[in-house]
Design a protein around this motif. Structure first.
Motif, PDB file in Angstrom:
ATOM      1  N   VAL A 216      41.508  94.792  24.390  1.00  0.00           N
ATOM      2  CA  VAL A 216      41.456  94.167  25.718  1.00  0.00           C
ATOM      3  C   VAL A 216      40.082  93.526  25.945  1.00  0.00           C
ATOM      4  N   TRP A 219      39.784  90.188  24.035  1.00  0.00           N
ATOM      5  CA  TRP A 219      40.535  89.121  24.688  1.00  0.00           C
ATOM      6  C   TRP A 219      39.803  88.657  25.949  1.00  0.00           C
ATOM      7  N   ALA A 220      39.369  89.617  26.784  1.00  0.00           N
ATOM      8  CA  ALA A 220      38.729  89.276  28.065  1.00  0.00           C
ATOM      9  C   ALA A 220      37.407  88.555  27.837  1.00  0.00           C
ATOM     10  N   LEU A 234      38.595  90.497  34.423  1.00  0.00           N
ATOM     11  CA  LEU A 234      39.850  90.192  33.725  1.00  0.00           C
ATOM     12  C   LEU A 234      40.396  91.430  33.019  1.00  0.00           C
ATOM     13  N   PRO A 238      44.364  93.464  37.585  1.00  0.00           N
ATOM     14  CA  PRO A 238      45.604  92.727  37.313  1.00  0.00           C
ATOM     15  C   PRO A 238      45.716  91.457  38.151  1.00  0.00           C
ATOM     16  N   ARG A 241      43.932  88.683  36.520  1.00  0.00           N
ATOM     17  CA  ARG A 241      44.725  88.173  35.381  1.00  0.00           C
ATOM     18  C   ARG A 241      45.849  87.270  35.870  1.00  0.00           C
ATOM     19  N   GLN A 242      46.492  87.663  36.985  1.00  0.00           N
ATOM     20  CA  GLN A 242      47.574  86.833  37.541  1.00  0.00           C
ATOM     21  C   GLN A 242      47.081  85.470  37.973  1.00  0.00           C
ATOM     22  N   ARG A 244      44.519  83.891  36.826  1.00  0.00           N
ATOM     23  CA  ARG A 244      44.220  83.110  35.638  1.00  0.00           C
ATOM     24  C   ARG A 244      45.514  82.554  35.027  1.00  0.00           C
ATOM     25  N   ASP A 245      46.553  83.379  34.969  1.00  0.00           N
ATOM     26  CA  ASP A 245      47.839  82.928  34.420  1.00  0.00           C
ATOM     27  C   ASP A 245      48.350  81.724  35.209  1.00  0.00           C
ATOM     28  N   ASP A 339      38.425  77.680  33.798  1.00  0.00           N
ATOM     29  CA  ASP A 339      39.538  78.120  32.952  1.00  0.00           C
ATOM     30  C   ASP A 339      40.366  76.935  32.469  1.00  0.00           C
ATOM     31  N   HIS A 360      41.260  80.450  25.108  1.00  0.00           N
ATOM     32  CA  HIS A 360      42.431  81.144  25.648  1.00  0.00           C
ATOM     33  C   HIS A 360      43.432  81.397  24.525  1.00  0.00           C
ATOM     34  N   ASP A 362      45.918  83.295  24.514  1.00  0.00           N
ATOM     35  CA  ASP A 362      47.300  83.447  24.988  1.00  0.00           C
ATOM     36  C   ASP A 362      47.982  82.122  25.328  1.00  0.00           C
TER      37      ASP A 362
END
Ligand SMILES: [Zn+2]
Length: 413
Positions: A216, A219-220, A234, A238, A241-242, A244-245, A339, A360, A362
């Motif tokens: 984790v 990734w962060a 991050l 949560p 993270r949302q 950012r998504d 981002d 990124h 992901d």
């Protein structure tokens, strides 16, 4: 026990400079009061060709990109200056109280609005001129010194030009560009440049200090692009993270003019909501405290006069809160843009087949698809559109106008 510089991630050069300066500062104190200041382990005098105090000066500027640790560095240095051993041991009361923000001779200025005003600065300069109660240094840390108003900058300059003998000013700013720090202030300060820490170093500190799982943390650290505080959020939050998504879903959503304008609205509203949540608690607490102090609803002699004064104070508070909310909104929007920029930077490096890891991981597949579709040129145009949007907002263009223009370019290319 790690010393006060332990959390300054990936900044070996700066740390070496600061350690040397702290040792020199301790030597200055020892020379002035041989018996009064701790045992002192730092032996600058012993080094060939080094005068006691040669590495120390009374005004410093810490520069570097957001998240590189400007204020962390300033605070660690302040602790080392107040340290009983002159090293920043991390254990003595001087280190401890400085790091927890309770040292009587260390003042931290964190501007809440878009700028630091002259009144605040004058009061600060005045207090900074007093004799240090702990017998070492009076230290003033100014975060975001680039947000000083011109008048406040002048008040500060006067103090830096004629420094009281035991006062040290530590300024933090993105760079020494004249837009950030005036040339005259810059000329009186020593500059400590900080770099964007490598992702591996950020991941290491998340694991060691915050107990975050290594995968984790990695990734962060990559996703936060060297911003230590953001990497921690991050990894832990949560909602962060949302958000950012949602930002990284933008490129997928741009299918036409209407969709581009919708995406602009969504981005701005998300920043507003994030900012509102971050300041709401402080706003309510301040309002309640002021109402209590004013004894809301009082009657009798003097009550009318008090009410007139109260209205003025309430207005002042509202002004300050509004300015803080605007700042929080801009900061939230800027994080989203950073981002988004990284996504297009990933697409660009993929189009160029550059041997660098994506920011990124992901959304790497989506960036690869973009690279195929747009080519390097199209990816670069989109990256530039995001960077221009940031610059426009920084230059006070209305965020909605800047973001809409950006979204249209991101769609059309
Ligand atoms: Zn110490």
């Amino acid at each position: 026990m790690p010393d006060v510089f332990a959390d300054l991630v990936g900044q070996d050069e700066a740390v070496a400079t600061l350690r040397h300066a702290a040792a020199a500062a301790a030597a200055v104190l020892r020379a002035a009061h041989p018996a009064a200041v701790g045992s002192g382990q730092a032996e600058v005098e012993g080094e060939p060709g080094v005068d006691p105090g040669a590495g120390m000066t009374h005004a410093w500027i810490f520069t570097g990109p957001p998240g590189s640790g400007r204020s962390v560095a300033a605070r660690a240095f302040a602790a080392a200056l107040q340290c009983a051993y002159g090293t920043g041991c991390g254990e003595c009361p001087g280190c401890h109280t400085t790091m927890t923000g309770t040292h009587a001779d260390v003042r931290l200025v964190v501007p809440e609005g878009l700028s630091i005003g002259v009144g605040e600065m004058r009061a600060l300069v005045l207090r900074a001129a007093s004799t240090p109660s702990g017998g070492r240094w009076q230290i003033v840390i100014i975060e975001d010194a680039d947000r000083l108003t011109e008048a406040a900058g002048n008040a500060l300059l006067k103090a830096i030009e004629e420094p009281p003998p035991r006062t040290v000013f530590l300024l933090c700013a993105p760079s020494t560009h004249p837009d950030d720090v005036s040339v005259t202030i810059r000329s009186r300060c020593r500059v400590v440049p900080l770099r964007q820490p490598p992702a591996a170093a950020v991941a290491e500190v998340l694991v060691r200090r915050d107990g975050i799982a290594p995968d984790v943390a990695q990734w962060a650290a990559a996703a936060a692009q060297g911003h230590v505080g953001r990497a921690r959020r991050l990894a832990r939050d949560p909602e962060a993270r949302q958000r950012r998504d949602a930002v990284l879903a933008v490129p997928r959503r741009l299918t036409g003019v209407g969709a581009a304008l919708d995406a602009a609205s969504a981005l701005i509203e998300a920043a507003e909501a994030e900012a509102e949540a971050s300041v709401a608690e402080a706003d309510a607490a301040e309002r309640a405290a002021l109402q209590t102090a004013l004894g809301a609803g009082g009657t009798g002699r003097g009550a009318a006069g008090a009410m007139r004064g109260a209205a003025g104070q309430l207005k002042d508070l509202e002004k300050r809160q509004k300015s803080r909310a605007t700042r929080a909104q801009r900061d939230a929007l800027d994080r989203a843009l950073v981002d988004l920029a990284a996504f297009y930077r990933d697409a660009l490096t993929m189009a160029l087949r550059a041997p660098v890891a994506p920011v990124h991981t992901d959304t790497a597949a989506m960036a690869e698809a973009g690279a195929q579709k747009w080519d390097a040129e199209g990816a670069l145009r989109r990256l530039e559109a995001v960077l221009e949007c940031r610059a426009a907002i920084e230059a006070n263009v209305k965020p909605r106008i800047a973001v809409e223009a950006m979204m249209l370019t991101l769609w059309k290319g």
